[in-house]
Scaffold this motif. Sequence first.
Motif, mmCIF file in Angstrom:
data_model
loop_
_atom_site.group_PDB
_atom_site.id
_atom_site.type_symbol
_atom_site.label_atom_id
_atom_site.label_comp_id
_atom_site.label_asym_id
_atom_site.label_seq_id
_atom_site.Cartn_x
_atom_site.Cartn_y
_atom_site.Cartn_z
ATOM 1 N N HIS A 149 -3.457 -1.182 -1.921
ATOM 2 C CA HIS A 149 -2.166 -1.270 -1.223
ATOM 3 C C HIS A 149 -1.864 -0.061 -0.347
ATOM 4 C CE1 HIS A 149 -0.833 -5.025 -3.151
ATOM 5 N NE2 HIS A 149 -1.719 -4.625 -4.054
ATOM 6 N N CYS A 169 1.184 -9.196 2.222
ATOM 7 C CA CYS A 169 1.491 -8.600 0.905
ATOM 8 C C CYS A 169 2.984 -8.791 0.632
ATOM 9 C CB CYS A 169 1.138 -7.116 0.856
ATOM 10 S SG CYS A 169 1.705 -6.355 -0.694
ATOM 11 N N HIS A 182 4.507 -5.131 0.588
ATOM 12 C CA HIS A 182 4.414 -4.184 1.714
ATOM 13 C C HIS A 182 4.093 -4.834 3.056
ATOM 14 C CE1 HIS A 182 2.554 -2.411 -2.046
ATOM 15 N NE2 HIS A 182 3.719 -1.804 -1.964
ATOM 16 N N CYS A 216 0.176 -3.727 4.310
ATOM 17 C CA CYS A 216 -0.705 -2.749 3.647
ATOM 18 C C CYS A 216 -2.144 -3.272 3.790
ATOM 19 C CB CYS A 216 -0.327 -2.602 2.175
ATOM 20 S SG CYS A 216 -0.671 -4.081 1.214
HETATM 21 ZN ZN ZN Z 1 0.680 -4.223 -0.676
#
Ligand code: ZN
Length: 293
Positions: free
Chosen positions: A155, A170, A173, A176
């Motif tokens: 990540h 993700c 995030h 990421c």
């Molecule tokens: Zn992530």
Amino acid sequence: MSILGAIEAGGTKFVCGIGKEDGTVLERVSFPTATPEETMAQVVSFFQNKGVEAIGVGSFGPIDPVKGSPTYGRITTTPKPHWSNFDIVGHLGSHFQVPIEFDTDVNGAALGEYTWGAAKGFDSCLYITVGTGVGAGAVVGGELVHGLSHPEMGHILVRRHPEDKFEGFCPYHGDCLEGVAAGPSLSKRWGVPGADLTPDHPAWEMEAYYLAQALMNYILILSPQKIVMGGGVMKQLQLFPLIHAKLQELLNGYVQLPAISEQIADYIVPPQLGDNAGLCGALALAKKALAAG
Ligand SMILES: [Zn+2]
Ligand SMILES: Nc1ncnc2c1ncn2[C@@H]1O[C@H](COP(=O)(O)OP(=O)(O)OP(=O)(O)O)[C@@H](O)[C@H]1O
């Protein structure tokens, strides 16, 4: 030689095996990951009467691998239905009175490649899988890397490819590394699964751009002596030379070592344990459990 039990606990499937301390796998079975009750019943029945002297579990995560922690042995915050907070080590321990070692699937795979595979004879290695998700595990100074919990190297944040319009998938995030480079990002970005893209498709140059950045960061932070790259997406072997070239471009001569120059094709390699990398990883964890008693 002792008989060991190995469990590769994946989010999609569980692979259980019986093996030996030299890394030989004697028997293996695989079944889809259902509820913990159903799946663990299959696991327990597989190992019953096999005489295993230790069990290693390489698990999907996040998990708590820190011995002495109140939640040790559990799969912690997974969004996978029913598995959140499931005490996998406690459950196994109630059926089998043998030492159990529990770690992430990627830490297991790193230990497997370090013990019997591509990183044999070294003190450190990094194993990264690029599959449904991206994850990495590491051995440094002969020990698996833990800390507060376990690393979550999939990540990390990466620089966007200038031509990448995909926002990343993700749930935590967005863009990421996992969000832009795991298998599902290929199908979401290009409209077809990675396996259906031709080897000369521009997707691979973009994929290598992201993975090389990740490797650069891991190299700068951990300085591993060997990097092993597995998982479904890395079946695209044309990625290896693309990653080698991108990494050299990014490092730009800053780390001047033979491994990163003329020997790079031996430095960043596919798993030597092949499709058994995950199961052998769990077997390596079982070997560790046996040694620890
Ligand atoms: Zn992530
Ligand atoms: N030959 C291939 N080329 C490109 N992508 C592939 C190939 N085979 C599988 N994939 C992709 O890899 C992903 C599956 O990864 P993998 O086979 O490592 O399974 P997994 O164990 O579920 O993944 P993870 O290790 O993240 O849990 C899917 O997104 C799939 O589209």
